[in-house]
Design a protein around this motif. Sequence first.
Motif: not given
Length: 338
Positions: A58-71, A81-96
């Motif tokens: 995120f510190a290096d940046g250079g992208f508009d969105f992040v795809d969160v594919a972790t558990t 972190m992604a929201a602070k970095a100012g990018v759009h987010i798609i996050c896998q389920k279960p959401f939280a």
Amino acid sequence: MKGALIGCGFFAQNQLNAWRDIDGVEIVALCDRDADRLNQSAETFSIERTYSDAAQMFADGGFDFVDVATTVASHRPIVEMAAKAGVHIICQKPFAENMQDARAMVQAAQTAGKTLMVHENFRWQSPIQAALNVVRSGTIGEPFFGRVSFRSGYDVFSGQPYLAEGERFIIEDLGIHILDISRAFFGDAKKISATTRRMNQNIKGEDVATMLLSHEGGATSVVDCSYATQRMPETFPQSLLEIDGTKGTLRLDAGYQLTVQTTDEKKQDVSPPVLPWAEKPWHNIQESVLTIQQHFVDCIKAGKEPETSGADNLKTLALVEAAYLSASQGSTISLADI
Ligand code: NAD
Ligand code: 89V
């Protein structure tokens, strides 16, 4: 649009294939703390920038969105972190892991003014979309009863060993999709009651769940899930439907056979296509990965809230929490209390 993906595991391979199929999207950075998985995905998909640490990416940046594919355990810190970095987010389920985390994640994206969508892909499967189109067109009138059923004996543990290790299993991992399908057809729920069982003694969590939902619009639905069902043909990973409406009925039966009965009967084969990178029996799920990711891109471009946004998914996650509470207490739970 440039994207980054975190978590190069079992399911992310589908997500990376689907991003490659979407016009105007390029994944420019990958992150995983497992070096082998990271390097293998980087090589397969020809992605040069690789990271073992999401904060550095995120510190290096250079992208508009992040795809969160972790558990799930890492979803909240990464989304924040992604929201602070100012990018759009798609996050896998279960959401939280719980409602408090999920609400904080929605708040973080709202504060940043960025799109947050949950990769809740089962309602995007083309057989489910075909059935949704029939119901939304009013052909069977007002739906007043439904059954959404997923029963299988498929070995999901070899591809996803963590599924055998958690205190929670089928409602949190699979039931979440089936509850979301019920919401797509019948709207939000007011009350839920659930029973659970563990039939497979080699896993920790429950592998059978039966849930009864009272929906705000008056419909009742039964959502039943099992990974302990030995039957032929094996229907993994099909969600089957029975819906009664005021003017007719709809059935989505094994083998992706859709039957709509009103004054007459119409039968249709709604089998999903097998994408070039997909394999049976996963092709149904794999196609929906492409569809949901395309929806994410379309919504960002149009400035629209995705159908399965973070805010929307709070209601699906609340059903999961309420189902576990109901099963442990043996009582009916009001969603207003979650
Ligand atoms: P996995 O364990 O195979 O992969 C997860 C990867 O994330 C691993 O390689 C791990 O090293 C990496 N990781 C975890 N935390 C990290 C962090 N903080 N920083 C960097 N890397 C990190 O898991 P999976 O089976 O691919 O599942 C991933 C998610 O996808 C889960 O939430 C699962 O429920 C979901 N899933 C969804 C579907 C679907 O149809 N929507 C299907 C399968 C899995
Ligand atoms: O879709 C999922 O989340 C998968 C599976 C279909 C195996 O339950 O984990």
